[in-house]
Each structure stands twice: as structure tokens, then as C-alpha cells.
Write an enzyme that holds these catalytic residues in place. Structure first.
Site, PDB file in Angstrom:
ATOM      1  N   CYS A 117     -21.041  14.715  -4.942  1.00 24.54           N
ATOM      2  CA  CYS A 117     -19.942  15.682  -4.763  1.00 24.54           C
ATOM      3  C   CYS A 117     -20.080  16.895  -5.672  1.00 24.54           C
ATOM      4  CB  CYS A 117     -18.607  14.994  -4.995  1.00 24.54           C
ATOM      5  SG  CYS A 117     -18.379  13.579  -3.922  1.00 24.54           S
ATOM      6  N   HIS A 258     -13.489  20.197  -6.209  1.00 27.14           N
ATOM      7  CA  HIS A 258     -13.952  19.262  -5.196  1.00 27.14           C
ATOM      8  C   HIS A 258     -12.729  18.498  -4.677  1.00 27.14           C
ATOM      9  CE1 HIS A 258     -15.714  15.949  -3.180  1.00 27.14           C
ATOM     10  NE2 HIS A 258     -15.493  15.087  -4.151  1.00 27.14           N
ATOM     11  N   ASN A 288     -12.301  13.571   1.505  1.00 21.35           N
ATOM     12  CA  ASN A 288     -13.384  13.923   0.582  1.00 21.35           C
ATOM     13  C   ASN A 288     -14.676  14.092   1.389  1.00 21.35           C
ATOM     14  OD1 ASN A 288     -15.509  13.864  -1.226  1.00 21.35           O
ATOM     15  ND2 ASN A 288     -14.667  12.221  -2.477  1.00 21.35           N
TER      16      ASN A 288
HETATM   17  N1  ACO Z   1      -4.112   0.872   1.162  1.00 18.49           N
HETATM   18  C1  ACO Z   1      -3.236   0.065   0.576  1.00 18.49           C
HETATM   19  N2  ACO Z   1      -3.438  -0.482  -0.625  1.00 18.49           N
HETATM   20  C2  ACO Z   1      -4.604  -0.200  -1.252  1.00 18.49           C
HETATM   21  C3  ACO Z   1      -5.569   0.641  -0.683  1.00 18.49           C
HETATM   22  C4  ACO Z   1      -5.307   1.182   0.583  1.00 18.49           C
HETATM   23  N3  ACO Z   1      -6.153   1.996   1.221  1.00 18.49           N
HETATM   24  N4  ACO Z   1      -6.611   0.747  -1.528  1.00 18.49           N
HETATM   25  C5  ACO Z   1      -6.310   0.003  -2.603  1.00 18.49           C
HETATM   26  N5  ACO Z   1      -5.097  -0.580  -2.430  1.00 18.49           N
HETATM   27  C6  ACO Z   1      -4.365  -1.448  -3.340  1.00 18.49           C
HETATM   28  C7  ACO Z   1      -5.295  -2.140  -4.308  1.00 18.49           C
HETATM   29  O1  ACO Z   1      -5.807  -3.327  -3.729  1.00 18.49           O
HETATM   30  C8  ACO Z   1      -4.353  -2.428  -5.439  1.00 18.49           C
HETATM   31  O2  ACO Z   1      -3.573  -3.556  -5.119  1.00 18.49           O
HETATM   32  P1  ACO Z   1      -3.260  -4.686  -6.237  1.00 18.49           P
HETATM   33  O3  ACO Z   1      -2.509  -3.945  -7.292  1.00 18.49           O
HETATM   34  O4  ACO Z   1      -2.484  -5.697  -5.470  1.00 18.49           O
HETATM   35  O5  ACO Z   1      -4.607  -5.140  -6.696  1.00 18.49           O
HETATM   36  C9  ACO Z   1      -3.410  -1.230  -5.446  1.00 18.49           C
HETATM   37  O6  ACO Z   1      -3.521  -0.661  -4.135  1.00 18.49           O
HETATM   38  C10 ACO Z   1      -3.768  -0.197  -6.479  1.00 18.49           C
HETATM   39  O7  ACO Z   1      -5.169   0.082  -6.377  1.00 18.49           O
HETATM   40  P2  ACO Z   1      -5.879   1.106  -7.313  1.00 18.49           P
HETATM   41  O8  ACO Z   1      -7.337   1.089  -7.033  1.00 18.49           O
HETATM   42  O9  ACO Z   1      -5.407   0.830  -8.709  1.00 18.49           O
HETATM   43  O10 ACO Z   1      -5.234   2.465  -6.778  1.00 18.49           O
HETATM   44  P3  ACO Z   1      -5.304   3.891  -7.434  1.00 18.49           P
HETATM   45  O11 ACO Z   1      -3.951   4.395  -7.698  1.00 18.49           O
HETATM   46  O12 ACO Z   1      -6.319   3.965  -8.531  1.00 18.49           O
HETATM   47  O13 ACO Z   1      -5.863   4.773  -6.209  1.00 18.49           O
HETATM   48  C11 ACO Z   1      -7.913   5.763  -5.458  1.00 18.49           C
HETATM   49  C12 ACO Z   1      -7.129   4.470  -5.645  1.00 18.49           C
HETATM   50  C13 ACO Z   1      -7.170   6.621  -4.458  1.00 18.49           C
HETATM   51  C14 ACO Z   1      -9.301   5.414  -4.900  1.00 18.49           C
HETATM   52  C15 ACO Z   1      -8.047   6.516  -6.798  1.00 18.49           C
HETATM   53  O14 ACO Z   1      -8.448   5.621  -7.794  1.00 18.49           O
HETATM   54  C16 ACO Z   1      -9.027   7.670  -6.743  1.00 18.49           C
HETATM   55  O15 ACO Z   1      -8.801   8.661  -6.061  1.00 18.49           O
HETATM   56  N6  ACO Z   1     -10.114   7.565  -7.485  1.00 18.49           N
HETATM   57  C17 ACO Z   1     -11.082   8.676  -7.530  1.00 18.49           C
HETATM   58  C18 ACO Z   1     -12.016   8.642  -6.353  1.00 18.49           C
HETATM   59  C19 ACO Z   1     -12.840   9.935  -6.372  1.00 18.49           C
HETATM   60  O16 ACO Z   1     -12.368  10.960  -6.783  1.00 18.49           O
HETATM   61  N7  ACO Z   1     -14.060   9.936  -5.940  1.00 18.49           N
HETATM   62  C20 ACO Z   1     -14.737  11.265  -6.036  1.00 18.49           C
HETATM   63  C21 ACO Z   1     -16.096  11.181  -6.092  1.00 18.49           C
HETATM   64  S1  ACO Z   1     -16.717  10.705  -4.557  1.00 18.49           S
HETATM   65  C22 ACO Z   1     -18.413  11.041  -4.585  1.00 18.49           C
HETATM   66  O17 ACO Z   1     -18.991  11.488  -5.528  1.00 18.49           O
HETATM   67  C23 ACO Z   1     -19.173  10.624  -3.387  1.00 18.49           C
END
Ligand code: ACO
Length: 334
Positions: A117, A258, A288
Site C-alpha cells: 500500500c 492511503h 482499501n
Molecule cells: N464483522 C464482524 N465482526 C468482526 C469482523 C467483521 N468483518 N471482523 C472482526 N470481527 C470481530 C472480531 O472477531 C472481534 O470479535 P471478538 O472480540 O469476539 O474476538 C471483534 O470483531 C473485534 O475485532 P478487532 O480485530 O479487534 O477489530 P478492530 O476494531 O481492530 O477492527 C480492523 C479490525 C478494521 C481490521 C482494524 O484493525 C484495521 O483497520 N486495521 C488496519 C488494517 C489496515 O490498515 N491495513 C492497511 C494495510 S493493507 C496492505 O498493506 C495490503
């Protein structure tokens, strides 16, 4: 100063292309255990474009490139260099030459650049070096990815995030240098939190002689760790780039991050004291799109007139590697 040698560079055209098929959060609910509300609240994404089986990275990149060349008023035959920032080429040997062929850019040398990214941002800085040294005059930079090919569509933690697309910019040598400054960083120790690794399958060629003939796994990501990395490192690298650009936050017209997650954009804007209405965001419609995300949002804002010639933009890419970087530049001819 890093930006005072050789010719200056100008960004004189931008274009984009996305596949026609959209996949919205309601449809995601039918694929995995998720909800529109969860996806919107945690990421800001409502839908993403998905490349079908007949859509290629080369085709998307070529369409975006044509669009950018048209705005720039530059003929493909006048290009000296084409850089394709992608992690998802159609061909593991690279897809830049296929795009060069389709464009008929007969004088241009072309190559792929892989930095996930951060690819577009790293590509911008790479392209600028060739122009500043006086080697090349006109460079086409494409950021394109089809991560839908490499997503585990049963993994709700990752499949809701990504979309496909391509964006491109045309850079030209100019009197005034419109790339004001930049900073780029890597940290391989963080590779384990976000990767798309080779999957080895051992095959015995002859007794005692084995080779590995595998494919690739699907995207593996520790979202929480990537999130923490992004909100810590992105504001820091933007501040560095602004320092090298000799600009303050007040001088910046648009912050272009990004497009990974709206919460990351908001956190970075807050830390840098940028008002949110100065942040360009289109991730609600595209998700993304990896190396394509910065030129996709840039393209929209230039074409709808929000970005005007002379506007100062602070842009930042970040992602797998780990890699991250930022640049300050002025839009348009210098
Ligand atoms: N729908 C419903 N629930 C979900 C989903 C979903 N799609 N995904 C995860 N959950 C659940 C998890 O299982 C967890 O449940 P639990 O508490 O019972 O275990 C809960 O939601 C919280 O999960 P987290 O992973 O803690 O959620 P978070 O608030 O961190 O959000 C996210 C996840 C959106 C992926 C976030 O962490 C994020 O955006 N991270 C950055 C990703 C990124 O920016 N990538 C960029 C680079 S990509 C590249 O270089 C190719």
C-alpha cells in the site's frame, strides 16, 4: 536539501479505472458473519469494486494510464519510463511491460515496483529521481492492485477491507520542482503482521534433489497491530515530509492518506491538527485498493475541482513490509 538537484518535476495528469462490479456490505453479510453496521463503524467502508474473471491488472492499469495521459496532453509515444506499483501483477515477472505494449509507449522502459500500500508513494519518489537527474523527461506512474484475487473470502477479518482498482499520474520535468519533500521507511521486523506469503509444496525431481513448486497463500493480517502501526507511524512520517518540504500544516490544502480505514484517517488528522474537511476520502466506495488508493482519490478530487493547480498536498502510503512514507507536493505544472 534533497529537492534542489537537477530538474524539477510536475504532476500534470491523473486518471483512474475500476472494475464495474460493486460488492456492498449487505452482500458481504451473505458471504461471512458480519454486518453493514460493523463494517461501517470499524472501517467507514460501504462497498468496494471487484475485478471479475475477465478483468486483468494490466487492463485496469492501461485504462487508468490512458485517462491520465489524456488529461496531461501527453502521447504514450513520448513517455520515457513507466513504473507500475503493484503487489498483484498478472505475471510474476511483472506487468509493466504489458501495459507499455498496450499503450504503444514504444520509447518507454518499464518495470514493476512492489511496496504494497506504499507502492504509489514509493513510486512517486522513484519516478522523481529519474527526472531530477535529467535522465528522463516524462514518466507514467501507475498504482494498481487486484487484492480480491488474494483475499480469503471466508475470513471476515480481512475480506471486508479490500477492493480493486488502478490510478495513474503523469510526471514531467519542469522549471519549478513541485515535489517539495519526502520521507520513506521500512521495518521488516513487522512483516509478520501483514503478508501474502509463498506457499511451498515440495516436489522430488530426482532422488535427493527437491524443488519447491507452490503458489501463494491468502492475505494474512493482524488488524490490531497494523492499526497501531498506522496511527503511530503515519503522522510521524507526514511531519518529517512536511519538514523536508519546508511547509507547516497550515500550508497544506489537502491531506491524502492511503485509504485503509476512516478511523486511521481521523486519528492521523487529529494528531496533525488537520481539519477533517481537508482530508480526501473515498474509501466508503472503494475500500482499501492498496497501491491504487492514493491516485484513485487524487483523480476524483482533481476532476471535481477540489484540487486546483498550485494546491499543496501531503500524501502518505503505509502497509505491508512493513513500509510507510509521505511526500509533500504541489499539484500541476511548475
Ligand atoms: N464483522 C464482524 N465482526 C468482526 C469482523 C467483521 N468483518 N471482523 C472482526 N470481527 C470481530 C472480531 O472477531 C472481534 O470479535 P471478538 O472480540 O469476539 O474476538 C471483534 O470483531 C473485534 O475485532 P478487532 O480485530 O479487534 O477489530 P478492530 O476494531 O481492530 O477492527 C480492523 C479490525 C478494521 C481490521 C482494524 O484493525 C484495521 O483497520 N486495521 C488496519 C488494517 C489496515 O490498515 N491495513 C492497511 C494495510 S493493507 C496492505 O498493506 C495490503
Amino acid at each position: 536539501m534533497q529537492n534542489q538537484m537537477g530538474s524539477g518535476i510536475s504532476l500534470i495528469g491523473v486518471g483512474a479505472a475500476t472494475p464495474p462490479a460493486a460488492l456492498d456490505n449487505g452482500q458481504m453479510e451473505r458471504l461471512v458473519d458480519t454486518s453493514d453496521d460493523w463494517i461501517k463503524t470499524r472501517t467507514g467502508i460501504r462497498e468496494r469494486r471487484i475485478a471479475g474473471a475477465d478483468s486483468t491488472l494490466t487492463g485496469l492499469g492501461t485504462a487508468a494510464a490512458r485517462n491520465a495521459l489524456e488529461m496531461a496532453g501527453v502521447s504514450a509515444a513520448d513517455l520515457d519510463l513507466i513504473i507500475l506499483a503493484t503487489s498483484t501483477p498478472d505475471d510474476l515477472f511483472g506487468s509493466a511491460a504489458a501495459i507499455q505494449g498496450q499503450l504503444g509507449a514504444s520509447q518507454a522502459v518499464s518495470f514493476d515496483l512492489t511496496a504494497a500500500c506504499s507502492g504509489f508513494l514509493f513510486g512517486l519518489v522513484t519516478a522523481a529521481q529519474y527526472i531530477r537527474t535529467g535522465v528522463y523527461k516524462r514518466v507514467l506512474l501507475i498504482g494498481a492492485d487486484v487484492l480480491s484475487r488474494w483475499v480469503d473470502w471466508s475470513d471476515r477479518r480481512t475480506c471486508i477491507l479490500f477492493g480493486d482498482g488502478a490510478g495513474a499520474v503523469v510526471l514531467e520535468a519542469s522549471e519549478q520542482d513541485q515535489l517539495l519533500g519526502f520521507e520513506m521507511r521500512s521495518n521488516g521486523a513487522g512483516n509478520c503482521v501483514l503478508n501474502l506469503n509463498y506457499q511451498s509444496e515440495e516436489k522430488e525431481l530426482l532422488p535427493g534433489i527437491n524443488v519447491s513448486q507452490g503458489g501463494y497463500q491468502t492475505i494474512s493480517m493482524n488488524g490490531k497491530e497494523v492499526y497501531k502501526f498506522a496511527v503511530r507511524k503515519v503522522p510521524e512520517v507526514i511531519e518529517k515530509a512536511m519538514f523536508y518540504s519546508d511547509i507547516a500544516a497550515n500550508d497544506v490544502d489537502w491531506l491524502v492518506l492511503h485509504q485503509a480505514n476512516l478511523r486511521i484517517v481521523e486519528a492521523a488528522a487529529q494528531r496533525l491538527k488537520f481539519p477533517l474537511d481537508k482530508c480526501l476520502v473515498n474509501l466508503e466506495r472503494h475500500g482499501n485498493t492498496s497501491a491504487a488508493s492514493i491516485p484513485l482519490v487524487l483523480n476524483e478530487a482533481v476532476r471535481d475541482g477540489r484540487i486546483q493547480p498550485g494546491h499543496v498536498i501531503a500524501a502518505s502510503g503505509f502497509g505491508a513490509g512493513l513500509s510507510w512514507g509521505a511526500a509533500g507536493f504541489r499539484w500541476g505544472k511548475g
